[in-house]
Design a protein around this motif. Structure first.
Motif, PDB file in Angstrom:
ATOM      1  N   UNK A  79       0.833  -1.196   0.000  1.00 29.32           N
ATOM      2  CA  UNK A  79       0.000   0.000   0.000  1.00 29.32           C
ATOM      3  C   UNK A  79       0.873   1.254   0.000  1.00 29.32           C
ATOM      4  N   UNK A  80       1.936   1.232   0.790  1.00 27.45           N
ATOM      5  CA  UNK A  80       2.854   2.370   0.872  1.00 27.45           C
ATOM      6  C   UNK A  80       3.566   2.587  -0.463  1.00 27.45           C
ATOM      7  N   UNK A  81       4.072   1.500  -1.061  1.00 23.90           N
ATOM      8  CA  UNK A  81       4.771   1.593  -2.350  1.00 23.90           C
ATOM      9  C   UNK A  81       3.879   2.228  -3.408  1.00 23.90           C
ATOM     10  N   UNK A  82       2.613   1.842  -3.410  1.00 24.18           N
ATOM     11  CA  UNK A  82       1.681   2.297  -4.445  1.00 24.18           C
ATOM     12  C   UNK A  82       0.909   3.555  -4.080  1.00 24.18           C
ATOM     13  N   UNK A  83       1.180   4.100  -2.899  1.00 26.21           N
ATOM     14  CA  UNK A  83       0.483   5.302  -2.437  1.00 26.21           C
ATOM     15  C   UNK A  83      -1.020   5.064  -2.363  1.00 26.21           C
ATOM     16  N   UNK A  84      -1.400   3.851  -1.922  1.00 26.19           N
ATOM     17  CA  UNK A  84      -2.802   3.516  -1.762  1.00 26.19           C
ATOM     18  C   UNK A  84      -3.221   3.813  -0.333  1.00 26.19           C
ATOM     19  N   UNK A  85      -4.461   4.174  -0.173  1.00 32.49           N
ATOM     20  CA  UNK A  85      -5.018   4.596   1.107  1.00 32.49           C
ATOM     21  C   UNK A  85      -5.291   3.386   2.003  1.00 32.49           C
ATOM     22  N   UNK A  86      -5.052   3.548   3.307  1.00 31.87           N
ATOM     23  CA  UNK A  86      -5.374   2.499   4.276  1.00 31.87           C
ATOM     24  C   UNK A  86      -6.352   3.074   5.290  1.00 31.87           C
ATOM     25  N   UNK A  87      -7.473   2.370   5.452  1.00 31.43           N
ATOM     26  CA  UNK A  87      -8.456   2.720   6.472  1.00 31.43           C
ATOM     27  C   UNK A  87      -9.118   1.425   6.946  1.00 31.43           C
ATOM     28  N   UNK A  88     -10.158   1.548   7.722  1.00 29.97           N
ATOM     29  CA  UNK A  88     -10.830   0.366   8.266  1.00 29.97           C
ATOM     30  C   UNK A  88     -11.445  -0.475   7.151  1.00 29.97           C
ATOM     31  N   UNK A  89     -11.967   0.147   6.121  1.00 32.20           N
ATOM     32  CA  UNK A  89     -12.543  -0.595   4.994  1.00 32.20           C
ATOM     33  C   UNK A  89     -11.441  -1.409   4.303  1.00 32.20           C
ATOM     34  N   UNK A  90     -10.280  -0.796   4.127  1.00 30.39           N
ATOM     35  CA  UNK A  90      -9.151  -1.512   3.517  1.00 30.39           C
ATOM     36  C   UNK A  90      -8.757  -2.704   4.380  1.00 30.39           C
ATOM     37  N   UNK A  91      -8.670  -2.496   5.696  1.00 32.05           N
ATOM     38  CA  UNK A  91      -8.323  -3.595   6.602  1.00 32.05           C
ATOM     39  C   UNK A  91      -9.347  -4.727   6.507  1.00 32.05           C
ATOM     40  N   UNK A  92     -10.626  -4.372   6.495  1.00 33.72           N
ATOM     41  CA  UNK A  92     -11.675  -5.397   6.392  1.00 33.72           C
ATOM     42  C   UNK A  92     -11.590  -6.139   5.055  1.00 33.72           C
ATOM     43  N   UNK A  93     -11.258  -5.415   3.983  1.00 32.14           N
ATOM     44  CA  UNK A  93     -11.105  -6.051   2.681  1.00 32.14           C
ATOM     45  C   UNK A  93      -9.927  -7.038   2.703  1.00 32.14           C
ATOM     46  N   UNK A  94      -8.818  -6.633   3.322  1.00 35.02           N
ATOM     47  CA  UNK A  94      -7.658  -7.525   3.460  1.00 35.02           C
ATOM     48  C   UNK A  94      -8.064  -8.766   4.242  1.00 35.02           C
ATOM     49  N   UNK A  95      -8.785  -8.585   5.329  1.00 37.10           N
ATOM     50  CA  UNK A  95      -9.217  -9.699   6.170  1.00 37.10           C
ATOM     51  C   UNK A  95     -10.143 -10.652   5.404  1.00 37.10           C
ATOM     52  N   UNK A  96     -11.096 -10.097   4.677  1.00 40.03           N
ATOM     53  CA  UNK A  96     -12.031 -10.928   3.903  1.00 40.03           C
ATOM     54  C   UNK A  96     -11.283 -11.717   2.825  1.00 40.03           C
ATOM     55  N   UNK A  97     -10.389 -11.043   2.110  1.00 37.87           N
ATOM     56  CA  UNK A  97      -9.608 -11.731   1.077  1.00 37.87           C
ATOM     57  C   UNK A  97      -8.767 -12.839   1.702  1.00 37.87           C
ATOM     58  N   UNK A  98      -8.156 -12.565   2.846  1.00 35.29           N
ATOM     59  CA  UNK A  98      -7.342 -13.564   3.540  1.00 35.29           C
ATOM     60  C   UNK A  98      -8.185 -14.787   3.901  1.00 35.29           C
ATOM     61  N   UNK A  99      -9.360 -14.553   4.453  1.00 34.35           N
ATOM     62  CA  UNK A  99     -10.241 -15.656   4.859  1.00 34.35           C
ATOM     63  C   UNK A  99     -10.692 -16.463   3.644  1.00 34.35           C
TER      64      UNK A  99
END
Length: 126
Positions: A79-99
């Motif tokens: 996310x840092x490399x690509x200058x992408x935004x991190x928020x709670x929605x991003x965290x939840x998306x990461x968690x859902x994809x992981x699951x």
């Protein structure tokens, strides 16, 4: 092919499929760039290598938590490399994809074990 390289390639495959889904569903609002694509593929490969944690002599839960934390850290770097935004929605998306990926892998493993057990059973019957 070495185990490390094989895990890297599997991680790249999951990352590529996930990124295509994200692009197709317009979750990523900007056009993909070469840097975005390469970072997703390389980070995905490293996440695949991190799955070697599951082969250590530690509990499955410890391996799962460790792998998730490594995955989260690697995704944060991406996310840092690509200058992408991190928020709670991003965290939840990461968690859902992981699951989702974890469920796919577990179902594949269960199916593989079932198939192996059936072959062993058939062998012992003859």
């Amino acid at each position: 092919m070495s185990k490390l390289f094989r895990r890297f390639c599997i991680g790249v495959g999951f990352a590529a499929a996930t990124y295509l889904i994200i692009i197709t569903t317009r979750v990523q609002s900007t056009m993909p760039t070469p840097r975005n694509t390469w970072s997703v593929l390389i980070i995905g490969g490293l996440i695949g290598v991190a799955s070697l944690l599951f082969e250590l002599d530690i509990s499955y839960l410890s391996a799962l938590v460790g792998h998730f934390l490594l995955t989260l850290g690697l995704v944060m770097i991406m996310l840092w490399i690509n200058h992408w935004f991190f928020d709670m929605v991003t965290f939840l998306m990461i968690l859902v994809i992981y699951v989702i990926i974890w469920v796919i892998i577990r179902l594949t493993q269960v199916n593989d074990v079932k198939r192996i057990n059936e072959k062993l059973h058939d062998r012992n019957q003859h």
